[in-house]
Scaffold this motif. Structure first.
Motif, PDB file in Angstrom:
ATOM      1  N   TYR A   8      28.375  40.521  49.304  1.00 28.54           N
ATOM      2  CA  TYR A   8      27.686  40.042  48.119  1.00 28.54           C
ATOM      3  C   TYR A   8      28.651  39.334  47.180  1.00 28.54           C
ATOM      4  O   TYR A   8      29.766  39.795  46.949  1.00 28.54           O
ATOM      5  CB  TYR A   8      27.054  41.204  47.356  1.00 28.54           C
ATOM      6  CG  TYR A   8      25.973  41.934  48.097  1.00 28.54           C
ATOM      7  CD1 TYR A   8      26.270  43.065  48.853  1.00 28.54           C
ATOM      8  CD2 TYR A   8      24.649  41.506  48.040  1.00 28.54           C
ATOM      9  CE1 TYR A   8      25.276  43.754  49.528  1.00 28.54           C
ATOM     10  CE2 TYR A   8      23.647  42.186  48.715  1.00 28.54           C
ATOM     11  CZ  TYR A   8      23.969  43.299  49.447  1.00 28.54           C
ATOM     12  OH  TYR A   8      22.980  43.980  50.124  1.00 28.54           O
ATOM     13  N   CYS A   9      28.175  38.265  46.599  1.00 29.55           N
ATOM     14  CA  CYS A   9      28.875  37.564  45.534  1.00 29.55           C
ATOM     15  C   CYS A   9      28.292  38.024  44.201  1.00 29.55           C
ATOM     16  O   CYS A   9      27.077  38.277  44.104  1.00 29.55           O
ATOM     17  CB  CYS A   9      28.673  36.061  45.714  1.00 29.55           C
ATOM     18  SG  CYS A   9      29.362  35.027  44.422  1.00 29.55           S
ATOM     19  N   ALA A  10      29.137  38.125  43.186  1.00 27.27           N
ATOM     20  CA  ALA A  10      28.669  38.574  41.880  1.00 27.27           C
ATOM     21  C   ALA A  10      29.441  37.868  40.777  1.00 27.27           C
ATOM     22  O   ALA A  10      30.572  37.422  40.995  1.00 27.27           O
ATOM     23  CB  ALA A  10      28.847  40.090  41.753  1.00 27.27           C
ATOM     24  N   ALA A  11      28.823  37.807  39.601  1.00 21.70           N
ATOM     25  CA  ALA A  11      29.454  37.149  38.457  1.00 21.70           C
ATOM     26  C   ALA A  11      29.379  38.043  37.234  1.00 21.70           C
ATOM     27  O   ALA A  11      28.388  38.753  37.020  1.00 21.70           O
ATOM     28  CB  ALA A  11      28.769  35.814  38.165  1.00 21.70           C
TER      29      ALA A  11
ATOM     30  N   GLU B 138      28.160  53.213  50.339  1.00 23.27           N
ATOM     31  CA  GLU B 138      27.965  52.592  49.039  1.00 23.27           C
ATOM     32  C   GLU B 138      28.638  51.218  49.011  1.00 23.27           C
ATOM     33  O   GLU B 138      29.573  50.943  49.766  1.00 23.27           O
ATOM     34  CB  GLU B 138      28.554  53.482  47.939  1.00 23.27           C
ATOM     35  CG  GLU B 138      27.812  54.808  47.774  1.00 23.27           C
ATOM     36  CD  GLU B 138      28.309  55.586  46.580  1.00 23.27           C
ATOM     37  OE1 GLU B 138      27.685  56.615  46.236  1.00 23.27           O
ATOM     38  OE2 GLU B 138      29.329  55.179  45.983  1.00 23.27           O
ATOM     39  N   ARG B 139      28.144  50.401  48.112  1.00 26.86           N
ATOM     40  CA  ARG B 139      28.741  49.086  47.945  1.00 26.86           C
ATOM     41  C   ARG B 139      30.158  49.248  47.377  1.00 26.86           C
ATOM     42  O   ARG B 139      30.379  50.083  46.486  1.00 26.86           O
ATOM     43  CB  ARG B 139      27.879  48.241  47.024  1.00 26.86           C
ATOM     44  CG  ARG B 139      28.282  46.785  46.955  1.00 26.86           C
ATOM     45  CD  ARG B 139      27.142  45.908  46.490  1.00 26.86           C
ATOM     46  NE  ARG B 139      26.558  46.330  45.236  1.00 26.86           N
ATOM     47  CZ  ARG B 139      25.464  45.789  44.709  1.00 26.86           C
ATOM     48  NH1 ARG B 139      24.835  44.818  45.357  1.00 26.86           N
ATOM     49  NH2 ARG B 139      24.994  46.228  43.561  1.00 26.86           N
TER      50      ARG B 139
ATOM     51  N   GLU C 265      31.471  47.413  39.862  1.00 26.81           N
ATOM     52  CA  GLU C 265      30.265  46.606  40.055  1.00 26.81           C
ATOM     53  C   GLU C 265      29.358  46.637  38.834  1.00 26.81           C
ATOM     54  O   GLU C 265      28.567  45.702  38.643  1.00 26.81           O
ATOM     55  CB  GLU C 265      29.505  47.064  41.291  1.00 26.81           C
ATOM     56  CG  GLU C 265      28.897  48.441  41.213  1.00 26.81           C
ATOM     57  CD  GLU C 265      28.016  48.715  42.447  1.00 26.81           C
ATOM     58  OE1 GLU C 265      28.579  49.037  43.503  1.00 26.81           O
ATOM     59  OE2 GLU C 265      26.805  48.577  42.325  1.00 26.81           O
ATOM     60  N   ASN C 266      29.466  47.657  38.002  1.00 27.48           N
ATOM     61  CA  ASN C 266      28.636  47.727  36.795  1.00 27.48           C
ATOM     62  C   ASN C 266      29.014  46.656  35.778  1.00 27.48           C
ATOM     63  O   ASN C 266      28.251  46.399  34.842  1.00 27.48           O
ATOM     64  CB  ASN C 266      28.737  49.108  36.161  1.00 27.48           C
ATOM     65  CG  ASN C 266      28.122  50.182  37.034  1.00 27.48           C
ATOM     66  OD1 ASN C 266      27.077  49.977  37.645  1.00 27.48           O
ATOM     67  ND2 ASN C 266      28.779  51.322  37.124  1.00 27.48           N
ATOM     68  N   ALA C 267      30.171  46.042  35.944  1.00 28.10           N
ATOM     69  CA  ALA C 267      30.593  44.975  35.035  1.00 28.10           C
ATOM     70  C   ALA C 267      29.966  43.630  35.387  1.00 28.10           C
ATOM     71  O   ALA C 267      30.088  42.683  34.620  1.00 28.10           O
ATOM     72  CB  ALA C 267      32.108  44.850  35.052  1.00 28.10           C
ATOM     73  N   TYR C 268      29.327  43.564  36.524  1.00 27.75           N
ATOM     74  CA  TYR C 268      28.784  42.299  37.019  1.00 27.75           C
ATOM     75  C   TYR C 268      27.289  42.208  36.739  1.00 27.75           C
ATOM     76  O   TYR C 268      26.526  43.108  37.075  1.00 27.75           O
ATOM     77  CB  TYR C 268      29.062  42.159  38.519  1.00 27.75           C
ATOM     78  CG  TYR C 268      30.535  41.987  38.810  1.00 27.75           C
ATOM     79  CD1 TYR C 268      31.404  43.075  38.806  1.00 27.75           C
ATOM     80  CD2 TYR C 268      31.063  40.728  39.075  1.00 27.75           C
ATOM     81  CE1 TYR C 268      32.763  42.907  39.052  1.00 27.75           C
ATOM     82  CE2 TYR C 268      32.407  40.553  39.338  1.00 27.75           C
ATOM     83  CZ  TYR C 268      33.253  41.650  39.327  1.00 27.75           C
ATOM     84  OH  TYR C 268      34.599  41.477  39.574  1.00 27.75           O
ATOM     85  N   ASN C 269      26.899  41.081  36.132  1.00 28.37           N
ATOM     86  CA  ASN C 269      25.515  40.910  35.718  1.00 28.37           C
ATOM     87  C   ASN C 269      24.649  40.193  36.746  1.00 28.37           C
ATOM     88  O   ASN C 269      23.444  40.408  36.801  1.00 28.37           O
ATOM     89  CB  ASN C 269      25.459  40.101  34.419  1.00 28.37           C
ATOM     90  CG  ASN C 269      26.222  40.758  33.299  1.00 28.37           C
ATOM     91  OD1 ASN C 269      27.455  40.750  33.280  1.00 28.37           O
ATOM     92  ND2 ASN C 269      25.526  41.353  32.357  1.00 28.37           N
TER      93      ASN C 269
END
Length: 123
Positions: free
Chosen positions: A94-97, A44-45, A107-111
């Motif tokens: 992966y980059c996320a914001a 998983e990520r 990760e669920n906080a990242y859109n």
């Protein structure tokens, strides 16, 4: 339109260092929570590191201190410096914001997400 474009991945040897980058457009990296996640084959990520809009950083394993997140506001780019790499670090990074003001590892906080960059560490 928000875009996150990762770069800098590649094939390295165990013990090497590597820096991956995330160039953002459509948002300012100093106004968002920016995070790095990774996903290894068959797993998983998972969270790697994040930096809040206030510059507060968080790492998945701060005791080891191998990975450091930073940002360059002028270039609107976030970096992940990785040192003492080993085979277990092989993954797509992966980059996320996120609009969150807290430095979250969920990760669920990242859109917004980039497409990822492959990092392969040979032993």
């Amino acid at each position: 339109q928000v875009q996150l474009v990762e770069s800098g991945g590649g094939l390295v040897q165990a013990g090497d260092s590597l820096r991956v980058s995330c160039k953002a457009s459509g948002l300012a990296v100093n106004n968002f929570l920016m995070g790095w996640f990774r996903q290894a084959p068959g797993k998983e990520r998972e969270f790697v590191a994040a930096i809040s809009r206030y510059g507060v950083t968080r790492s998945a394993d701060p005791r080891k201190g191998r990975f450091t997140i930073s940002r360059d506001n002028a270039k609107n780019t976030v970096y992940l410096q990785m040192n003492s790499l080993n085979a277990n670090d092989t993954a797509v990074y992966y980059c996320a914001a996120s609009p969150s003001i807290a430095t979250r590892d969920d990760e669920n906080a990242y859109n917004y997400w980039g497409q990822g960059t492959q990092v392969t560490v040979s032993s």
